[in-house]
Design a protein around this motif. Structure first.
Motif, PDB file in Angstrom:
ATOM      1  N   LEU A 124      -4.543  -3.624 -14.080  1.00  0.00           N
ATOM      2  CA  LEU A 124      -4.577  -5.079 -14.080  1.00  0.00           C
ATOM      3  C   LEU A 124      -5.973  -5.598 -14.397  1.00  0.00           C
ATOM      4  CD1 LEU A 124      -3.114  -7.757 -13.658  1.00  0.00           C
ATOM      5  CD2 LEU A 124      -3.566  -7.526 -11.205  1.00  0.00           C
ATOM      6  N   ALA A 125      -6.992  -4.996 -13.803  1.00  0.00           N
ATOM      7  CA  ALA A 125      -8.371  -5.423 -14.067  1.00  0.00           C
ATOM      8  C   ALA A 125      -8.733  -5.222 -15.535  1.00  0.00           C
ATOM      9  CB  ALA A 125      -9.349  -4.661 -13.166  1.00  0.00           C
ATOM     10  N   LEU A 126      -8.417  -4.061 -16.083  1.00  0.00           N
ATOM     11  CA  LEU A 126      -8.723  -3.795 -17.494  1.00  0.00           C
ATOM     12  C   LEU A 126      -7.965  -4.747 -18.421  1.00  0.00           C
ATOM     13  CD1 LEU A 126      -8.833   0.102 -17.506  1.00  0.00           C
ATOM     14  CD2 LEU A 126     -10.763  -1.469 -17.790  1.00  0.00           C
ATOM     15  N   ALA A 127      -6.700  -5.012 -18.099  1.00  0.00           N
ATOM     16  CA  ALA A 127      -5.908  -5.918 -18.937  1.00  0.00           C
ATOM     17  C   ALA A 127      -6.489  -7.328 -18.916  1.00  0.00           C
ATOM     18  CB  ALA A 127      -4.456  -5.938 -18.451  1.00  0.00           C
ATOM     19  N   LEU A 128      -6.862  -7.810 -17.748  1.00  0.00           N
ATOM     20  CA  LEU A 128      -7.419  -9.161 -17.668  1.00  0.00           C
ATOM     21  C   LEU A 128      -8.764  -9.254 -18.377  1.00  0.00           C
ATOM     22  CD1 LEU A 128      -6.375 -10.153 -14.043  1.00  0.00           C
ATOM     23  CD2 LEU A 128      -5.391 -10.955 -16.204  1.00  0.00           C
ATOM     24  N   ILE A 129      -9.567  -8.202 -18.288  1.00  0.00           N
ATOM     25  CA  ILE A 129     -10.840  -8.177 -19.030  1.00  0.00           C
ATOM     26  C   ILE A 129     -10.560  -8.214 -20.525  1.00  0.00           C
ATOM     27  CG2 ILE A 129     -12.820  -6.721 -19.635  1.00  0.00           C
ATOM     28  CD1 ILE A 129     -12.793  -5.808 -16.648  1.00  0.00           C
ATOM     29  N   LEU A 130      -9.638  -7.372 -20.976  1.00  0.00           N
ATOM     30  CA  LEU A 130      -9.303  -7.308 -22.398  1.00  0.00           C
ATOM     31  C   LEU A 130      -8.743  -8.639 -22.897  1.00  0.00           C
ATOM     32  CD1 LEU A 130      -9.134  -5.579 -24.931  1.00  0.00           C
ATOM     33  CD2 LEU A 130      -6.891  -4.818 -24.171  1.00  0.00           C
ATOM     34  N   LEU A 131      -7.877  -9.254 -22.122  1.00  0.00           N
ATOM     35  CA  LEU A 131      -7.300 -10.537 -22.536  1.00  0.00           C
ATOM     36  C   LEU A 131      -8.341 -11.651 -22.540  1.00  0.00           C
ATOM     37  CD1 LEU A 131      -3.886 -10.301 -20.677  1.00  0.00           C
ATOM     38  CD2 LEU A 131      -4.226 -10.344 -23.158  1.00  0.00           C
ATOM     39  N   THR A 132      -9.355 -11.534 -21.694  1.00  0.00           N
ATOM     40  CA  THR A 132     -10.402 -12.553 -21.616  1.00  0.00           C
ATOM     41  C   THR A 132     -11.418 -12.414 -22.738  1.00  0.00           C
ATOM     42  OG1 THR A 132     -10.153 -12.649 -19.220  1.00  0.00           O
ATOM     43  CG2 THR A 132     -12.195 -13.525 -20.133  1.00  0.00           C
ATOM     44  N   VAL A 133     -11.876 -11.203 -23.013  1.00  0.00           N
ATOM     45  CA  VAL A 133     -12.940 -11.018 -24.012  1.00  0.00           C
ATOM     46  C   VAL A 133     -12.420 -10.496 -25.342  1.00  0.00           C
ATOM     47  CG1 VAL A 133     -14.684 -10.641 -22.235  1.00  0.00           C
ATOM     48  CG2 VAL A 133     -13.564  -8.677 -23.290  1.00  0.00           C
ATOM     49  N   GLY A 134     -11.144 -10.213 -25.432  1.00  0.00           N
ATOM     50  CA  GLY A 134     -10.593  -9.615 -26.646  1.00  0.00           C
ATOM     51  C   GLY A 134     -10.754 -10.458 -27.885  1.00  0.00           C
ATOM     52  N   ARG A 135     -10.414 -11.739 -27.805  1.00  0.00           N
ATOM     53  CA  ARG A 135     -10.493 -12.612 -28.979  1.00  0.00           C
ATOM     54  C   ARG A 135     -11.937 -12.792 -29.449  1.00  0.00           C
ATOM     55  NH1 ARG A 135      -6.900 -15.597 -31.675  1.00  0.00           N
ATOM     56  NH2 ARG A 135      -5.366 -15.323 -30.041  1.00  0.00           N
ATOM     57  N   PRO A 136     -12.900 -13.073 -28.559  1.00  0.00           N
ATOM     58  CA  PRO A 136     -14.289 -13.182 -29.032  1.00  0.00           C
ATOM     59  C   PRO A 136     -14.803 -11.883 -29.660  1.00  0.00           C
ATOM     60  CG  PRO A 136     -14.098 -14.135 -26.842  1.00  0.00           C
ATOM     61  CD  PRO A 136     -12.790 -13.489 -27.158  1.00  0.00           C
ATOM     62  N   VAL A 137     -14.415 -10.748 -29.101  1.00  0.00           N
ATOM     63  CA  VAL A 137     -14.840  -9.461 -29.675  1.00  0.00           C
ATOM     64  C   VAL A 137     -14.192  -9.265 -31.042  1.00  0.00           C
ATOM     65  CG1 VAL A 137     -14.696  -6.955 -29.398  1.00  0.00           C
ATOM     66  CG2 VAL A 137     -15.386  -8.378 -27.460  1.00  0.00           C
TER      67      VAL A 137
END
Length: 163
Positions: A124-137
């Motif tokens: 869950l932590a990794l998914a939320l991090i990925l969903l939060t910073v994924g688009r800017p990256v």
């Protein structure tokens, strides 16, 4: 038989619902057609069938029956994902991240149903991090390599949650 008590069942199902809902909240914040209610239900339903299957297994083991339940859930969730992706008559593919989130919610539900709290927390932590910073990256990488920036497509209107 591995009889779970009421508090353990409540914990497993509640955490599954909250984890799926958290993933859905991100989708909802981004105006996607799948939100906290839908993904909370996906996660809750998968946790429910896994808790049921675990009840009949030996303590600490996943039985063949539980394994078949998990396989069936993961196969069936593909239909929900396809429904999220196929949204109209457009020639472009949309909704892949939301479909992946539905699959993740199912997996989180399975892990909650099996009582694997460390896996739930880390995933869950990794998914939320990925969903939060994924688009800017993604945007940064596209600019870096000179590719087409898919993230700059015109914003879509939010479809109501039909569940």
């Amino acid at each position: 038989m591995n009889e779970l008590d009421w508090s353990d069942i409540l914990l497993r199902l509640a955490v599954a619902t909250l984890a799926g809902g958290a993933i859905g909240l991100d989708r909802d914040f981004h105006g996607k057609p799948i939100g906290p209610k839908t993904l909370g239900i996906v996660s809750l339903s998968t946790a429910t069938v896994v808790v049921l299957a675990v009840q009949f297994a030996e303590p600490g083991k996943i039985s063949d029956a539980a394994s078949r339940v998990i396989q069936g859930v993961l196969t069936g969730i593909g239909f929900l994902g396809a429904g999220v992706i196929v949204q109209g008559h457009r020639l472009r593919v949309h909704g892949l991240t939301s479909a992946a989130c539905a699959f993740l919610a199912a997996c989180l539900g399975i892990a909650c149903g099996a009582g694997q709290w460390k896996i739930v927390l880390i995933a869950l932590a990794l998914a939320l991090i990925l969903l939060t910073v994924g688009r800017p990256v993604e945007r940064w990488l596209h600019r870096l390599v000179g590719g087409e920036d898919q993230a700059e497509a015109p914003p879509k209107t939010r479809r109501p949650d039909v569940s």
